[in-house]
Design a protein around this motif. Structure first.
Motif, PDB file in Angstrom:
ATOM      1  N   UNK A 179       1.159  -1.106   0.128  1.00  0.00           N
ATOM      2  CA  UNK A 179       0.010   0.221   0.498  1.00  0.00           C
ATOM      3  C   UNK A 179       0.354   0.803   0.087  1.00  0.00           C
ATOM      4  N   UNK A 180       2.251   1.327   0.745  1.00  0.00           N
ATOM      5  CA  UNK A 180       2.547   2.779   0.348  1.00  0.00           C
ATOM      6  C   UNK A 180       3.857   2.460  -0.400  1.00  0.00           C
ATOM      7  N   UNK A 181       3.858   1.483  -1.343  1.00  0.00           N
ATOM      8  CA  UNK A 181       3.999   1.702  -2.302  1.00  0.00           C
ATOM      9  C   UNK A 181       3.780   2.302  -3.660  1.00  0.00           C
ATOM     10  N   UNK A 237       9.165  -3.035 -10.126  1.00  0.00           N
ATOM     11  CA  UNK A 237      10.190  -4.110  -9.554  1.00  0.00           C
ATOM     12  C   UNK A 237       9.543  -5.764  -8.230  1.00  0.00           C
ATOM     13  N   UNK A 238       8.497  -5.182  -7.955  1.00  0.00           N
ATOM     14  CA  UNK A 238       8.239  -6.311  -7.092  1.00  0.00           C
ATOM     15  C   UNK A 238       7.551  -6.885  -7.731  1.00  0.00           C
ATOM     16  N   UNK A 263       9.397  -2.365   9.476  1.00  0.00           N
ATOM     17  CA  UNK A 263       9.774  -2.626   7.788  1.00  0.00           C
ATOM     18  C   UNK A 263      11.099  -3.171   7.618  1.00  0.00           C
ATOM     19  N   UNK A 264       9.832  -3.833   6.214  1.00  0.00           N
ATOM     20  CA  UNK A 264      11.167  -4.739   5.809  1.00  0.00           C
ATOM     21  C   UNK A 264      11.537  -4.684   4.155  1.00  0.00           C
ATOM     22  N   UNK A 265      12.916  -5.062   3.890  1.00  0.00           N
ATOM     23  CA  UNK A 265      12.793  -4.606   2.382  1.00  0.00           C
ATOM     24  C   UNK A 265      13.722  -5.775   1.822  1.00  0.00           C
ATOM     25  N   UNK A 266      13.613  -6.068   0.938  1.00  0.00           N
ATOM     26  CA  UNK A 266      13.968  -7.143   0.054  1.00  0.00           C
ATOM     27  C   UNK A 266      14.229  -6.560  -1.442  1.00  0.00           C
ATOM     28  N   UNK A 277       8.985  -4.388  -0.326  1.00  0.00           N
ATOM     29  CA  UNK A 277       9.040  -3.354   0.839  1.00  0.00           C
ATOM     30  C   UNK A 277       7.696  -3.335   1.246  1.00  0.00           C
ATOM     31  N   UNK A 278       7.775  -4.134   2.711  1.00  0.00           N
ATOM     32  CA  UNK A 278       6.024  -4.060   2.991  1.00  0.00           C
ATOM     33  C   UNK A 278       6.807  -2.986   4.482  1.00  0.00           C
TER      34      UNK A 278
END
Length: 773
Positions: A179-181, A237-238, A263-266, A277-278
Motif C-alpha cells: 500500500x505505501x509503495x 520491480x516488486x 519495515x522489511x525491504x528485500x 517493501x513491507x
C-alpha cells in the motif's frame, strides 16, 4: 382700366407659398427620427452581434448544450509478473440538474438514504446534497463513483432531474499489499502518496470532452466527442508473492513484539531492484477515507534512525578493502574499553575481550574492535567509504518523501565522532540505505542504486506493451552498469566480508537468522531512541534491526528488517529482527527455486529453555536468566511455570494480540526453534496459490499458520511486573510491592528477566534479573 385694379394684392402669411418650408421641415424631422431609430437598432445589433457575440454564443451553448469532461483511463500498475496491483474500473456517478427538480428536499432525502453508505463520507449526507442542489442551476453532483447496487437503487427511484455518468474508479485487487509503495487515488482521480502521486502526470492521461446538444425539453439532439488519452502503464520491480511473504513475516513480528512500526525491504543484489517493501501499520487504498497521514508514511525511505551495530559492517569493509587488516589478523579489544578524546567507550557488560581475531570481533560485535578498524582507516577515508556505500545522500528510488539521512562531514566531527560512527551512532540512515549497503557487499563490492520501477519505461522510443520480467536469480552484474552504480570495495574484500557475516550468523549474535538448507550472513543491531521529552537516549525505547544476505556463497537477495520500539519482551535485534529475516528469506528462496547450498534438516520440536539470545549492543554473559530462575526456585520438571516457559516458542507464538496475553508473548521472545521452513507447502505452489485467492482470505490464512496459546490465570498467584529498563533500586522496590523476591546479576539497568513480564507465579517467588550499563 382703373389704376387701382392693376395694383397687386398684398400676400397673406397663411397663403400656400409659406406652407412649403414647414412641410419640408416636418419631412426632415421624420427622416431624422427614423434615421436615429435605425442607427440605434444598428448600434444595438452591432453591440449584440459583434461586441457581445462570444458572450451570447457561450450563453446559448449553456442553454442548448451540455459539456462533460471525459476522464481518461488511468494507467495500470503491474508487478514484475504483470499481476495487477492497481487497475481502473468503470462505475456510475450520479448528478442532478437542479432546475428540473421540483421538490429538492424530498429528492435529497431519498438520494442520501441510498448513496450515503460510508459514515466518514461527508459529501453524501442529506444536508450536503441539498446544499449543492440549492446552489447549482444546470449541474450538481449527487455522489461520485457509487457501487453497482447503489446505482441500481437510484435508477429505480426514477427521479426527475437525476442522471448518471460513467466514471473510472481506482481499484486495488490485493487491498493492503504494498500500500505505501502504490499510494492511493482520491475522489478527483488524483494520485495521493506512493507511485500514484510520484507519477501522476504519466498515470493520469489526457482528459477528453463530450458535447451534447439538447432542445427545450432536455431531449438529446446529438453529441460529439474528443476521445481521452489513457494514462501510461507502469511495471514495478516488486514481486507480489515475495511482497506477501514479507508482509506476513512482518505481521508475525508485529503481533509478537507489539512494536510501533516495522519495515522489511528485500533487494535483488545484482540489479538493485526492490523485490518487496513491507510497512506496518498499513492501510487499504480501496478505503482511502479511513487513511491517515501516519499510515501513508513510507518508513523505508522517509524515516531515519541510528543503525547501531549493523553499521559496523562499513568499518570492517573499509579496513579490509584498504589492506590494513585481514580476517585472521589479531585486534586488541583492550578488555572491552577504549578512550577517545577523553570519552571512555565500553563494550557490552561482561564482554572483556583481549586480543582476538578480526572476524571474532565482528561476530561478538565488539565496539572497541569496530572503532579500531575505523581508526586504522582514518577520518577522511572512512567518511569516503561511508558516502560510497550510499549513506548521506538520496538513493534515487522512484518514491516520494525520500530522505538522504544524516551524515556530517569530518570537519564537523568531534574528537570521538569517528568511534561513534563506527559503531552506528551520530549517523542517521533509512532501511533502504541499509539494504543497499549489504547488497553492495553481497554482489562483489558494486553499489547499485535501488529502484522500484523496471528500467526503460520512460524511453520515448519504447512504445511496446509491457512484458513480464519474472525474477530469475543470477550471479552476474548488468553490463554496462546502470547510472549511479560504482565500485565501493574490491571483490576480494567483499568475499571476506561475506564469510565474516556468515560467522556472525553461525557463531555470533545472529544465530536466529540461520536458514534451513541455505547459508546466510548478516549483522544485528539495537539502537536506543532519543526520548523527545528529555532529548536524551531513552532506556525503554529501542530500534531492533538486522541486515543480511542469502545464500552466502552465491547471494541472491539482501534483506533489511527494522522494528521500531518493540515491547513486551526482548527488544534486541538478535531476538526481534533476526527471526523475521529467517522467516522471509527462507520462504523467498524456496519460492524462487534457489538451489540449496547446505543440507536440509528435518523439522524438529522446539528446544526448551534455550540460552537467551545475546545482543551485540548490550551486555551479555554466559549465564542464562531462565536457567538461573529455575535453579534459584528449584522448580521440578513438571512445574506449570517451567512448562510455560518451555512451551512458548515461535511456533506457538501469538498469532493475534487479542488471543494471546502479554505474558505469553514475552516468554515466547526469549526462546527460539531450530531454523526450518515456516511453511510445509511446496516452495513453488504455496505463494502462488495463496496469491490467487482473495486477499482477505489469504491474509487470514497467513495469520492462522501460527497457533495461539491462552494462559489461564491460576488462583492465588501474582503477575510478574516488567523490570526491563529499570534500575536495580527500582526493581527491588517494585518486586517488594508485588510480594516477590529478586536475584540480581550484573549492575546498572535491567536488560533481561526471568520469568517474562506477565507470567503468573506464586507469592514469594524469586525473580532473576540481569543488569547492564
Amino acid at each position: 382700366m382703373h389704376a387701382a385694379t392693376l395694383r397687386p394684392r398684398p400676400r397673406s402669411r397663411n397663403t400656400l407659398p409659406r406652407a412649403i418650408p414647414l412641410r419640408l421641415a416636418r419631412f426632415w424631422l421624420v427622416c431624422l427620427f427614423f434615421f436615429a431609430w435605425a442607427m440605434a437598432i444598428a448600434g444595438r445589433l452591432f453591440w449584440l452581434q459583434v461586441m457581445r457575440h462570444q458572450d451570447y454564443i457561450e450563453r446559448a451553448q449553456k442553454q442548448q448544450q451540455r459539456t462533460f469532461e471525459v476522464a481518461p483511463r488511468r494507467g495500470v500498475l503491474y508487478d514484475r509478473n504483470l499481476h495487477d496491483l492497481a487497475m481502473t474500473v468503470q462505475v456510475d456517478s450520479v448528478y442532478a440538474v437542479p432546475t428540473e427538480i421540483d421538490d429538492k428536499d424530498s429528492a435529497a432525502h431519498a438520494l442520501a438514504a441510498i448513496v450515503h453508505t460510508d459514515p466518514e463520507d461527508n459529501q453524501t449526507t442529506e444536508e450536503q446534497i441539498l446544499t449543492r442542489l440549492n446552489a447549482g442551476r444546470g449541474f450538481a453532483w449527487v455522489a461520485r463513483r457509487v457501487s453497482n447496487e447503489a446505482s441500481a437503487r437510484v435508477k429505480a427511484l426514477n427521479l426527475k432531474g437525476i442522471y448518471f455518468q460513467k466514471e473510472f474508479q481506482r481499484f486495488y485487487p490485493d487491498n493492503e499489499i504494498a500500500a505505501q509503495v502504490l499510494g492511493y487515488v482520491g475522489v478527483d482521480d488524483t494520485g495521493l502518496g506512493g507511485l500514484e502521486q510520484k507519477f501522476e502526470p504519466q498515470l493520469h492521461g489526457v482528459p477528453g470532452r463530450m458535447f451534447t446538444a439538447m432542445d427545450a425539453r432536455r431531449k438529446v439532439l446529438g453529441s460529439t466527442e474528443r476521445e481521452p488519452q489513457p494514462g501510461r502503464n507502469l511495471v514495478l520491480t516488486i514481486d507480489s508473492n515475495i511482497q506477501f511473504l514479507a508482509e506476513r513475516a512482518l505481521d508475525h513480528a508485529m503481533e509478537r513484539t507489539h512494536a510501533d512500526t516495522g519495515t522489511v525491504v528485500i533487494q535483488d543484489v545484482h540489479t538493485g531492484q526492490i523485490l518487496a517493501l513491507a510497512i506496518r501499520p498499513t492501510f487499504n487504498p480501496n478505503q482511502f477515507r479511513r487513511t491517515t497521514p501516519a499510515l501513508l508514511r513510507d518508513h523505508a525511505v522517509s524515516d531515519v534512525y541510528e543503525p547501531g551495530s549493523t553499521f559496523k559492517l562499513v568499518a570492517y569493509s573499509a579496513a579490509l578493502d584498504s589492506g590494513l587488516v585481514k580476517p585472521d589478523d589479531l585486534v586488541d579489544c583492550q578488555g572491552g574499553s577504549i578512550t577517545l578524546a577523553g570519552r571512555v567507550i565500553h563494550d557490552n557488560q561482561g564482554e572483556h575481550f583481549g586480543v582476538i581475531p578480526v572476524h571474532k570481533a565482528l561476530e561478538v560485535s565488539s565496539d572497541v574492535g569496530a572503532i579500531k578498524m575505523a581508526l586504522k582507516v582514518g577520518e577522511s577515508r572512512f567518511y569516503s567509504y561511508v558516502r560510497a556505500f550510499g549513506f548521506g545522500q538520496r538513493p534515487g528510488v522512484e518514491l516520494p518523501g525520500e530522505t538522504r539521512g544524516l551524515l556530517r562531514p569530518p570537519s564537523k566531527w568531534s574528537g570521538s565522532s569517528i568511534g561513534s560512527i563506527a559503531m552506528g551512532q551520530e549517523v542517521g540512515v533509512t532501511p533502504l540505505q541499509l539494504v543497499s549497503m549489504v547488497s553492495t557487499i553481497a554482489n562483489g563490492g558494486i553499489y547499485l542504486p535501488p529502484h522500484v520501477l523496471m528500467p526503460g519505461q520512460f524511453d520515448p522510443g519504447n512504445q511496446s506493451a509491457p512484458q513480464p520480467s519474472p525474477f530469475k536469480p543470477g550471479g552476474e552484474l548488468p553490463n554496462p552498469l546502470p547510472s549511479g552504480a560504482h565500485r565501493v570495495i574490491s571483490e576480494f574484500a567483499a568475499a571476506q566480508m561475506r564469510k565474516m557475516m556468515e560467522g556472525v550468523v553461525l557463531f555470533g549474535t545472529g544465530k536466529d537468522a540461520q536458514l534451513n538448507g541455505y547459508s546466510s550472513g548478516g549483522k544485528t543491531g539495537t539502537a536506543q531512541k532519543v526520548d523527545p521529552a528529555t532529548h536524551t537516549y531513552s532506556k525503554s525505547m529501542h530500534i531492533a534491526s538486522f541486515a543480511g544476505i542469502a545464500p552466502v556463497n552465491n547471494p541472491v537477495i539482501a534483506v533489511a528488517t527494522v522494528i521500531d520500539n518493540p515491547r513486551g519482551g526482548s527488544y534486541y535485534g538478535a531476538a526481534v529482527s533476526a527471526p523475521v529475516f529467517a522467516e522471509v528469506a527462507q520462504q523467498a528462496l524456496e519460492y524462487l527455486g534457489v538451489q540449496h547450498d547446505e543440507d536440509v534438516r528435518p523439522p524438529k520440536t522446539a528446544k526448551t529453555l534455550l540460552q537467551a539470545t545475546r545482543e551485540d549492543d548490550h551486555d551479555s554473559s554466559s549465564e542464562d536468566v531462565n536457567a538461573l530462575f529455575a535453579a534459584v526456585n528449584d522448580l521440578p520438571s513438571d512445574d506449570p511455570l517451567r512448562a510455560q516457559s518451555a512451551g512458548n516458542t515461535p511456533a506457538a507464538a501469538p498469532a493475534s494480540a487479542k488471543t494471546t496475553p502479554p505474558g505469553a508473548a514475552a516468554a515466547a521472545s526469549t526462546v527460539h526453534a531450530d531454523p526450518a521452513p515456516a511453511s510445509t507447502q511446496s516452495p513453488t505452489q504455496s505463494p502462488t496459490a495463496q496469491h490467487a485467492g482473495p486477499q482477505p482470505a489469504r491474509a487470514s490464512a497467513a495469520r492462522n499458520l501460527v497457533a495461539a496459546e491462552v494462559v489461564i490465570k491460576p488462583a492465588n498467584q501474582v503477575k510478574v511486573p516488567s523490570f526491563v529498563g529499570l534500575s536495580i533500586r527500582q526493581v527491588i522496590e517494585t518486586a517488594a510491592g508485588a510480594g516477590l523476591e529478586v536475584q540480581v546479576t550484573g549492575s546498572g539497568t535491567v536488560r533481561e528477566q526471568a520469568p517474562a513480564a506477565g507470567s503468573m507465579v506464586s507469592p514469594g517467588t524469586r525473580i532473576v534479573v540481569r543488569g547492564a550499563r
